[in-house]
Design a protein around this motif. Structure first.
Motif, PDB file in Angstrom:
ATOM      1  N   SER A  10       0.745  -1.026   0.113  1.00  0.00           N
ATOM      2  CA  SER A  10      -0.024  -0.034   0.039  1.00  0.00           C
ATOM      3  C   SER A  10       0.903   1.362   0.049  1.00  0.00           C
ATOM      4  O   SER A  10       1.964   1.194   0.899  1.00  0.00           O
ATOM      5  N   ALA A  11       0.457   2.223  -1.004  1.00  0.00           N
ATOM      6  CA  ALA A  11       1.173   3.619  -0.880  1.00  0.00           C
ATOM      7  C   ALA A  11       0.012   4.428  -0.350  1.00  0.00           C
ATOM      8  O   ALA A  11      -1.212   4.371  -0.615  1.00  0.00           O
ATOM      9  N   SER A  12       0.431   5.490   0.866  1.00  0.00           N
ATOM     10  CA  SER A  12      -0.471   6.386   1.308  1.00  0.00           C
ATOM     11  C   SER A  12      -0.109   7.830   1.202  1.00  0.00           C
ATOM     12  O   SER A  12       0.928   7.813   1.999  1.00  0.00           O
ATOM     13  N   ASP A  13      -0.771   8.491   0.489  1.00  0.00           N
ATOM     14  CA  ASP A  13      -0.233   9.928   0.211  1.00  0.00           C
ATOM     15  C   ASP A  13       1.188  10.013  -0.018  1.00  0.00           C
ATOM     16  O   ASP A  13       1.899  10.943   0.490  1.00  0.00           O
ATOM     17  N   VAL A  14       1.713   9.235  -0.908  1.00  0.00           N
ATOM     18  CA  VAL A  14       3.298   9.302  -1.105  1.00  0.00           C
ATOM     19  C   VAL A  14       3.636  10.576  -1.945  1.00  0.00           C
ATOM     20  O   VAL A  14       2.936  10.750  -3.030  1.00  0.00           O
ATOM     21  N   VAL A  15       4.914  11.077  -1.505  1.00  0.00           N
ATOM     22  CA  VAL A  15       5.359  12.367  -2.287  1.00  0.00           C
ATOM     23  C   VAL A  15       6.833  12.028  -2.276  1.00  0.00           C
ATOM     24  O   VAL A  15       7.340  11.636  -1.284  1.00  0.00           O
ATOM     25  N   GLY A  30       1.722  13.006  -4.094  1.00  0.00           N
ATOM     26  CA  GLY A  30       0.468  12.523  -3.126  1.00  0.00           C
ATOM     27  C   GLY A  30      -0.381  11.473  -3.508  1.00  0.00           C
ATOM     28  O   GLY A  30      -1.552  11.433  -3.507  1.00  0.00           O
ATOM     29  N   ILE A  31       0.295  10.177  -4.011  1.00  0.00           N
ATOM     30  CA  ILE A  31      -0.335   8.982  -4.539  1.00  0.00           C
ATOM     31  C   ILE A  31      -0.719   8.101  -3.418  1.00  0.00           C
ATOM     32  O   ILE A  31       0.079   7.655  -2.556  1.00  0.00           O
ATOM     33  N   SER A  32      -2.198   7.553  -3.297  1.00  0.00           N
ATOM     34  CA  SER A  32      -2.525   6.569  -2.611  1.00  0.00           C
ATOM     35  C   SER A  32      -3.102   5.556  -3.465  1.00  0.00           C
ATOM     36  O   SER A  32      -3.893   5.760  -4.436  1.00  0.00           O
ATOM     37  N   LEU A  33      -2.434   4.277  -3.241  1.00  0.00           N
ATOM     38  CA  LEU A  33      -2.837   3.084  -4.030  1.00  0.00           C
ATOM     39  C   LEU A  33      -2.381   1.803  -3.358  1.00  0.00           C
ATOM     40  O   LEU A  33      -1.652   1.595  -2.606  1.00  0.00           O
ATOM     41  N   ASP A  34      -3.708   0.794  -3.478  1.00  0.00           N
ATOM     42  CA  ASP A  34      -3.567  -0.178  -2.767  1.00  0.00           C
ATOM     43  C   ASP A  34      -3.413  -1.533  -3.973  1.00  0.00           C
ATOM     44  O   ASP A  34      -3.788  -1.431  -4.902  1.00  0.00           O
ATOM     45  N   VAL A  73       4.794   3.952   2.681  1.00  0.00           N
ATOM     46  CA  VAL A  73       4.585   2.654   1.790  1.00  0.00           C
ATOM     47  C   VAL A  73       4.621   1.532   2.996  1.00  0.00           C
ATOM     48  O   VAL A  73       5.663   1.511   3.617  1.00  0.00           O
ATOM     49  N   THR A  74       3.525   0.662   2.951  1.00  0.00           N
ATOM     50  CA  THR A  74       3.545  -0.577   3.592  1.00  0.00           C
ATOM     51  C   THR A  74       3.414  -1.618   2.873  1.00  0.00           C
ATOM     52  O   THR A  74       2.807  -1.945   2.117  1.00  0.00           O
ATOM     53  N   TYR A  75       4.423  -2.798   3.505  1.00  0.00           N
ATOM     54  CA  TYR A  75       3.998  -4.405   2.983  1.00  0.00           C
ATOM     55  C   TYR A  75       3.748  -5.312   3.846  1.00  0.00           C
ATOM     56  O   TYR A  75       4.145  -5.280   5.067  1.00  0.00           O
ATOM     57  N   ARG A  76       2.600  -5.771   3.811  1.00  0.00           N
ATOM     58  CA  ARG A  76       1.828  -6.467   4.838  1.00  0.00           C
ATOM     59  C   ARG A  76       1.762  -5.912   6.073  1.00  0.00           C
ATOM     60  O   ARG A  76       2.351  -6.776   7.223  1.00  0.00           O
ATOM     61  N   GLY A  77       1.587  -4.647   6.331  1.00  0.00           N
ATOM     62  CA  GLY A  77       1.631  -3.761   7.710  1.00  0.00           C
ATOM     63  C   GLY A  77       2.926  -3.352   7.952  1.00  0.00           C
ATOM     64  O   GLY A  77       2.904  -2.587   9.087  1.00  0.00           O
ATOM     65  N   GLN A  78       3.935  -3.951   7.317  1.00  0.00           N
ATOM     66  CA  GLN A  78       5.270  -3.180   7.563  1.00  0.00           C
ATOM     67  C   GLN A  78       5.659  -1.790   7.128  1.00  0.00           C
ATOM     68  O   GLN A  78       5.396  -1.955   5.644  1.00  0.00           O
ATOM     69  N   ASP A  79       6.047  -1.151   7.793  1.00  0.00           N
ATOM     70  CA  ASP A  79       6.288   0.492   7.274  1.00  0.00           C
ATOM     71  C   ASP A  79       7.638   0.592   6.449  1.00  0.00           C
ATOM     72  O   ASP A  79       8.845   0.083   7.356  1.00  0.00           O
ATOM     73  N   LEU A  80       7.693   0.590   5.154  1.00  0.00           N
ATOM     74  CA  LEU A  80       8.958   0.390   4.454  1.00  0.00           C
ATOM     75  C   LEU A  80       9.581   1.627   4.509  1.00  0.00           C
ATOM     76  O   LEU A  80      10.851   1.910   4.111  1.00  0.00           O
ATOM     77  N   THR A  81       9.095   2.782   4.898  1.00  0.00           N
ATOM     78  CA  THR A  81       9.552   4.055   4.584  1.00  0.00           C
ATOM     79  C   THR A  81      10.437   4.226   5.986  1.00  0.00           C
ATOM     80  O   THR A  81      11.467   5.189   5.777  1.00  0.00           O
ATOM     81  N   ASN A  82      10.428   3.288   6.717  1.00  0.00           N
ATOM     82  CA  ASN A  82      11.422   3.522   7.975  1.00  0.00           C
ATOM     83  C   ASN A  82      13.047   2.589   7.530  1.00  0.00           C
ATOM     84  O   ASN A  82      13.766   2.897   8.469  1.00  0.00           O
TER      85      ASN A  82
END
Length: 357
Positions: A10-15, A30-34, A73-82
């Motif tokens: 999932s991408a949530s409001d990504v800039v 600002g893209i949001s997409l599942d 950006v999350t992959y199966r609940g894990q926050d990849l932006t970290n």
């Protein structure tokens, strides 16, 4: 959007921003997409629309001058932006989310044998012994259609054709056993006949392994045969989203109309294709309103003044165009893309008929 399938990515409001010669370029706005389990989602749009940049945020492969400025950006609940360092990505990149690039020669090491490049991936991601990895590698080579795989195991990339090299890149991606497979224009560098073979191969592998597939392309003709869902990108944003049927038979954004009008199958008797007038906007500047408005014959005053929200067409389909506002004038899509399936079928029928003459 309602679906019974699980969201994998999932991408949530990504800039996404890049620093270029002391200026900031906003490549993703600002893209949001599942992305859902087992589905094929196609990202389509002209070159420079942000398709590859968006998917690089899923694998931590942005260029050094780029960054996710905001969003998640999350992959199966894990926050990849970290994840900041390459070693942090080891458990995700390749093993969970794998990428097939458009030029296989940039993905293969020219001084290593084909077999060694597949076996090292199997040993790393599947924990197999060298002997087990070799047998598995040959199995993968057979699966992707490499003839006489056992003999060709010890050959080098230069001994393979472009189409065969791309099959090897797909075999390496399979060897990672990914959950998500990103196909970044995987047929662009190949001739038309080989393109069709690679598309068929990817379709059969997706059906067998059921991985979530993100298919990046500027060719809507390819999309029709492979995708479940389509996200249309323009100037770093998604302007329309829907099922493949929604996008082909009931497109609502003028940019989507333009992309469909540009299909090679819709060329006139002289082979002349529709081309979209003008050029995309500068991403160094803030974009106000509909980014496509300066190129659109359907633009209204509001398109230059106010940013467009999502307007839902159905439960599976939305578009960012003021034409969907209840107060907007009634505008029909271009005649050229009416009865699209019928027109393409007729054109293909004529071509096939011509082949027999």
């Amino acid at each position: 959007m309602t679906t019974t399938k699980d969201i994998v990515l999932s991408a949530s409001d990504v800039v996404v921003e890049f620093e270029v010669r002391d200026r900031i370029l906003t490549a993703i706005r600002g893209i949001s997409l599942d992305f859902y389990e087992g589905e094929v989602l196609a990202l389509v749009g002209e070159s420079g629309s942000g398709k590859s940049v968006l998917t690089k945020t899923f694998t931590g492969m942005l260029e050094t001058n780029g960054r996710i400025a905001s969003g998640k950006v999350t992959y199966r609940g894990q926050d990849l932006t970290n994840l900041k360092k390459h070693k942090d990505w080891d458990g995700i990149r390749g093993s969970k989310i794998s990428t097939i690039f458009q030029d296989p020669m940039t993905s293969l090491d020219p001084i290593k044998t084909i077999g060694s490049q597949i076996t090292e991936v199997i040993i790393k991601h599947q924990g197999k012994s060298k002997a087990e990895a070799k047998q598995l590698a040959i199995d993968y080579m057979n699966k992707v259609g490499i003839p006489d795989a056992e003999r060709r195991f010890d050959e080098f990339p230069f001994q393979y054709s472009g189409g065969m090299r791309q099959r090897i890149v797909i075999a390496i991606a399979l060897a990672c056993k990914p959950d998500v497979l990103i196909c970044d224009e995987p047929t662009t560098a190949l001739d038309v006949t080989i393109q069709a073979q690679i598309i068929e191969l990817l379709k059969s592998l997706q059906k067998e392994y059921q991985f979530t597939t993100i298919f990046i392309t500027h060719d809507l003709g390819v999309v029709a045969s492979i995708a479940d869902k389509v996200a249309v990108m323009y100037a770093g944003d998604i302007v329309e989203y829907g099922t493949v049927e929604d996008i082909f038979y009931d497109p609502r954004h003028p940019y989507t109309w333009s992309l469909l009008s540009s299909l090679p199958q819709l060329a006139d008797e002289n082979g002349v294709l529709f081309s979209i007038p003008g050029t995309p906007p500068s991403l160094y500047k803030e974009i106000v309103g509909d980014a496509f408005a300066p190129r659109s014959q359907y633009a209204m005053a509001i398109d230059f003044e106010e940013n467009v929200p999502k307007f839902n067409v159905t439960d599976t389909h939305w578009a960012k165009t003021w034409l969907l506002h209840p107060d907007a004038p009634q505008v029909d899509k271009p005649e050229l893309i009416n009865n699209l399936h019928e027109k393409i079928s007729k054109k293909l029928g004529k071509q096939e008929g011509g082949d027999h003459v």
